[in-house]
Scaffold this motif. Structure first.
Motif, PDB file in Angstrom:
ATOM      1  N   THR A   1     -44.647 105.415 -18.665  1.00 32.69           N
ATOM      2  CA  THR A   1     -43.474 105.978 -19.350  1.00 32.69           C
ATOM      3  C   THR A   1     -43.800 107.343 -19.939  1.00 32.69           C
TER       4      THR A   1
ATOM      5  N   ASP B   1     -33.863  93.820 -11.826  1.00 27.46           N
ATOM      6  CA  ASP B   1     -33.498  94.181 -13.204  1.00 27.46           C
ATOM      7  C   ASP B   1     -33.590  95.693 -13.418  1.00 27.46           C
ATOM      8  N   ALA B   2     -34.627  96.307 -12.846  1.00 23.26           N
ATOM      9  CA  ALA B   2     -34.798  97.752 -13.010  1.00 23.26           C
ATOM     10  C   ALA B   2     -33.647  98.511 -12.357  1.00 23.26           C
TER      11      ALA B   2
ATOM     12  N   HIS C   1     -29.387  97.804  -6.084  1.00 26.41           N
ATOM     13  CA  HIS C   1     -29.215  96.566  -6.848  1.00 26.41           C
ATOM     14  C   HIS C   1     -28.591  95.463  -6.003  1.00 26.41           C
TER      15      HIS C   1
ATOM     16  N   GLN D   1     -40.382 102.616 -10.137  1.00 21.36           N
ATOM     17  CA  GLN D   1     -39.462 101.494  -9.949  1.00 21.36           C
ATOM     18  C   GLN D   1     -38.633 101.661  -8.678  1.00 21.36           C
TER      19      GLN D   1
ATOM     20  N   TYR E   1     -38.186  91.714 -11.024  1.00 13.44           N
ATOM     21  CA  TYR E   1     -38.383  92.937 -11.812  1.00 13.44           C
ATOM     22  C   TYR E   1     -37.627  94.105 -11.189  1.00 13.44           C
TER      23      TYR E   1
ATOM     24  N   ALA F   1     -30.655  97.391 -11.830  1.00 16.83           N
ATOM     25  CA  ALA F   1     -29.433  97.149 -12.608  1.00 16.83           C
ATOM     26  C   ALA F   1     -29.351  98.119 -13.781  1.00 16.83           C
ATOM     27  N   LYS F   2     -30.476  98.333 -14.464  1.00 17.83           N
ATOM     28  CA  LYS F   2     -30.491  99.249 -15.602  1.00 17.83           C
ATOM     29  C   LYS F   2     -30.253 100.693 -15.171  1.00 17.83           C
ATOM     30  N   LEU F   3     -30.728 101.015 -13.959  1.00 17.50           N
ATOM     31  CA  LEU F   3     -30.541 102.375 -13.442  1.00 17.50           C
ATOM     32  C   LEU F   3     -29.196 102.551 -12.737  1.00 17.50           C
ATOM     33  N   ASP F   4     -28.443 101.434 -12.593  1.00 23.40           N
ATOM     34  CA  ASP F   4     -27.177 101.457 -11.850  1.00 23.40           C
ATOM     35  C   ASP F   4     -27.399 102.054 -10.459  1.00 23.40           C
TER      36      ASP F   4
ATOM     37  N   GLU G   1     -39.467 105.545 -13.819  1.00 22.00           N
ATOM     38  CA  GLU G   1     -38.272 105.388 -12.987  1.00 22.00           C
ATOM     39  C   GLU G   1     -38.588 105.623 -11.515  1.00 22.00           C
TER      40      GLU G   1
END
Length: 751
Positions: free
Chosen positions: A326, A377-378, A387, A335, A374, A380-383, A332
């Motif tokens: 990070t 989920d990643a 996904h 991921q 994982y 989904a958070k990044l749209d 990002e």
């Protein structure tokens, strides 16, 4: 710090003899695993065996190799300052054998190895114990690897005596006198497991017990690098973060980048996963492999204990690596690289591979299940558009297991998403339809299947159309429209025969065999399943055993259908072969396993072993999905016949026992006739209750049991009441029958 040393009994027993035999022993392991503490405890215990003394040299503050010699000289005594270290040890050995402990050698490996070699030549009676996160590779070095303390998950109250729990209790008692371990043993077990059994982390957590209860500690472990510190200390092990930072700083910049990227993977990794996450570093395969093995040697990465060729990273190290990723603004991008790699597998699976190709793809993704979660989920958070595709991949993996609700929830989001492509929505709908049927909603299955087919029809993608139409076949069959399902299947088979899609054809032939069997056309079903299996075998390595060739969910599903048809045709040998393969292959396909149990129940009934048949039938019914023609017809007949043969009391006991067994226990019983020991099977029974139950099975009265066990008749009656309650048994006769069925001698006779 407490003087009480906890655990490591085997190492403490082995180290003194190993030191005496090998002269140079290195304790090697990751940050926080307890190398220094073990070395100190060993030095304390063996001091009397070394008349020349025990010398301790801490190298953590030394940054130049040439300073090691003066540090060793100074450890022997201040009067040796400035003297040549070889002369110092040569003089010291005159007093007898001595032990030199060199702590924290990892940053001075070559220099430490060189001076140790010189000193051993000057003082043959000297023994050396080093601690390091990497082996020194000095001549004659013997390595004792240190691993985190073992997990105690599932041990219940017995976890109280485990090293990890004992360590937590000891350190908690240091700051909270009277700490009640028994009251918190379950939560403490969870804490120790979350901390990977890492002693330093466990100690830091336990030392917060004057402020937090174990239940309050557990959620705070999500921020372990901030939370787990030693108050009022500034040394190397002042915090979990500083202990890990020490190892991380010793890595090259490239190794740091590789390590940090791999830390996003909760499910571990192999070289293929590692290559996908580090492709931006432009490493050759040889270079990447060398970096991975170096990270293992430096105790930053561990070899997976049960999966060959696979690695894992302790959770505390993962937390540090993700933080580093990070901070470098690479999280990002890493991921997305993971998602790109996983999506490529979903695309290949959607093309209906068959034979060994399907086996390789499915087995790779089954191993990567936690990493798929994982990645999902990643994204989904990044749209991110990946996904929806990862939902399909995860759902493929979930739907071969017993739990379908998570898959259907995720698939439902794709079906209704305006951002998902038509291909993804059609594929998701087809999976949902089949799952709805398994969950006992045939009407919902039919509606979803038709919706998926409508979406797929205009796409001009035969693979997607096949997936949708096969869901229609299943849904029609579950709604008792077997003829309709067969018509759809016949059309698909004709179309697929004109293309080079053996995997799609094999899938449809398998379902067609299922429908033909339901229609009563056993010969037609047999021809269809035989062709499907032959297509699979043509693309599989014939030198491998069946359990390897059929190690994917579609292959085991075919064998299930084949076993059922073999039974209907009276071919028990083939049925047994297929059933055994399903139960021994490494892929777990829930429907196929339950089907194999059902086949085993039928075969047991044919052999006259009716109690076994009832037990297996009960297990298959308990664990099976609804609406299975074979189970509904064959098992009902088995149960009726077997109950009549053994009588209602024995039938009830066998049925109840079958319902209590796990899938793993049922598989073992099917293959070996071995039931779990009663204390494994019913942990709720105490040792005394087991004794009472055994005496009941021998026909003793309460008075006789009381005399034999030296307890009162009232106590015997109380034990019996509890036994009946715990095991859901209605009478003394049922207790006797239950004990007889599960006693070790009975299992031996059956085997």
């Amino acid at each position: 710090m407490s003087d009480l040393f906890v655990g490591r009994d085997r190492e403490l027993a082995d180290l003194p003899e190993l030191l005496w035999r090998r002269r140079l022993v290195s304790l090697v392991g990751p940050a926080g695993v307890g190398k220094t503490r073990l070395a100190a405890e060993t030095a304390h215990r063996v001091r009397a065996a070394y008349p020349g003394g025990v010398w301790w040299v801490d190298l953590s503050s030394i940054r130049r190799g040439w300073l090691i010699g003066p540090a060793v000289s100074g450890a022997v005594g201040q009067g040796n300052a400035g003297r040549d270290v070889k002369q110092v040890v040569a003089d010291a050995v005159e007093a007898g054998a001595f032990l030199l402990v060199m702590d924290n050698c990892e940053h001075l490996l070559d220099d430490a190895a060189a001076i140790i070699t010189e000193l051993r030549g000057a003082a043959p009676q000297m023994r050396i114990l080093t601690t390091s996160r990497e082996a020194l590779h000095a001549p004659g070095e013997s390595i004792m690897p240190l691993w985190p303390l073992p997990s105690t998950k599932g041990y219940g109250k017995a976890a109280r005596g485990a090293d990890a729990v004992r360590l937590f209790a000891a350190r908690a008692g240091d700051v909270q006198p009277g700490f009640d371990t028994d009251a918190w043993v379950g939560v403490i077990t969870d804490i120790c497991d979350r901390l990977d059994g890492l002693p330093l982390a466990i100690e830091f957590a336990a030392r917060q017990s004057d402020i937090f209860t174990p239940a309050q500690l557990l959620p705070r472990l999500a921020e372990r690098l901030v939370f787990l510190t030693e108050r009022g200390t500034q040394d190397l092990h002042a915090s979990l973060r500083s202990a890990i930072q020490w190892s991380y700083d010793l890595l090259s910049e490239t190794a740091k980048a590789v390590f940090a990227r791999l830390c996003i993977l909760p499910g571990g990794f192999d070289e293929h996963t590692a290559a996908a996450l580090t492709d931006d570093l432009e490493l050759t395969r040889e270079k990447l492999w060398k970096l991975l093995t170096d990270l293992v040697r430096k105790s930053m990465v561990a070899i997976h204990p049960s999966q060959s060729g696979r690695f894992r990273i302790l959770e505390s190290l993962r937390a540090f690596g993700q933080e580093a990723l990070t901070n470098s603004k690479q999280l990002e991008a890493t991921q997305i690289r993971l998602a790109d790699w996983l999506v490529s597998y979903e695309h290949r699976l959607a093309e209906n591979p068959w034979g060994d190709q399907l086996t390789a793809l499915v087995n790779q993704m089954a191993i990567e299940l936690d990493n798929v979660r994982y990645g999902l989920d990643a994204m989904a958070k990044l749209d991110h558009p990946h996904h929806a595709t990862l939902v399909l991949l995860l759902s493929r993996l979930l739907t071969i297991g017993p739990e379908l609700s998570e898959a259907n929830r995720l698939l439902g989001e794709v079906v209704t998403s305006p951002d998902a492509t038509a291909v993804d929505r059609a594929s998701a709908g087809a999976m949902m339809a089949i799952n709805a049927g398994r969950l006992g909603d045939p009407e919902g299955a039919l509606r979803l299947a038709h919706d998926a087919a409508d979406l797929a029809q205009p796409l001009n993608d035969l693979d997607v159309v096949t997936a949708a139409q096969t869901s229609v076949m299943v849904a029609l069959g579950l709604n008792y429209d077997v003829a309709g399902g067969l018509m759809v299947g016949a059309g698909l088979i004709d179309r697929l025969r004109l293309t080079n899609r053996p995997g799609a054809l094999g899938r449809v032939l398998n379902l067609q065999a299922w429908l033909l069997s339901a229609s009563g056309d056993i010969d037609g079903a047999y021809r269809a399943i035989t062709e499907a299996i032959s297509i699979h075998e043509a693309l599989a390595d014939q030198t491998a055993p069946m359990s390897v060739r059929f190690a994917n969910e579609w292959a085991t599903g075919m064998l299930q259908t084949g076993a059922q048809l073999a039974i209907l045709r009276g071919d028990d040998v083939t049925a047994t072969e297929y059933m055994t393969t399903i139960l021994t292959t490494r892929i777990y396909h829930h429907n196929a396993v339950v089907g194999a149990l059902a086949c085993a129940a039928v075969l047991a009934a044919r052999e006259g072993d009716n109690e076994r048949a009832l037990l297996l039938a009960a297990g298959a019914i308990r664990w099976g999905h609804q609406n299975d023609y074979f189970r509904d017809t064959q098992l009902e007949a088995v149960i009726r016949t077997a109950r009549h043969a053994v009588g209602s009391a024995k039938a009830q006991i066998a049925t109840k026992l079958g319902r209590t067994l796990t899938i793993s226990q049922l598989k073992i019983y099917t293959l070996t006739n071995a039931l779990p020991a009663s204390n494994e099977q019913h942990e709720v029974l105490t040792a005394r209750e087991h004794q009472v139950a055994l005496q009941v099975a021998r026909g003793l009265t309460n008075a006789q049991i009381a005399m034999r066990l030296a307890i009162s008749q009232r106590t015997v009656a109380s034990h019996l009441a509890r036994i009946r309650s715990k095991l859901d048994l209605n009478s003394r006769v049922e207790v006797a029958l239950w004990t007889e069925l599960t006693r070790p001698g009975k299992r031996d006779e059956q085997a």
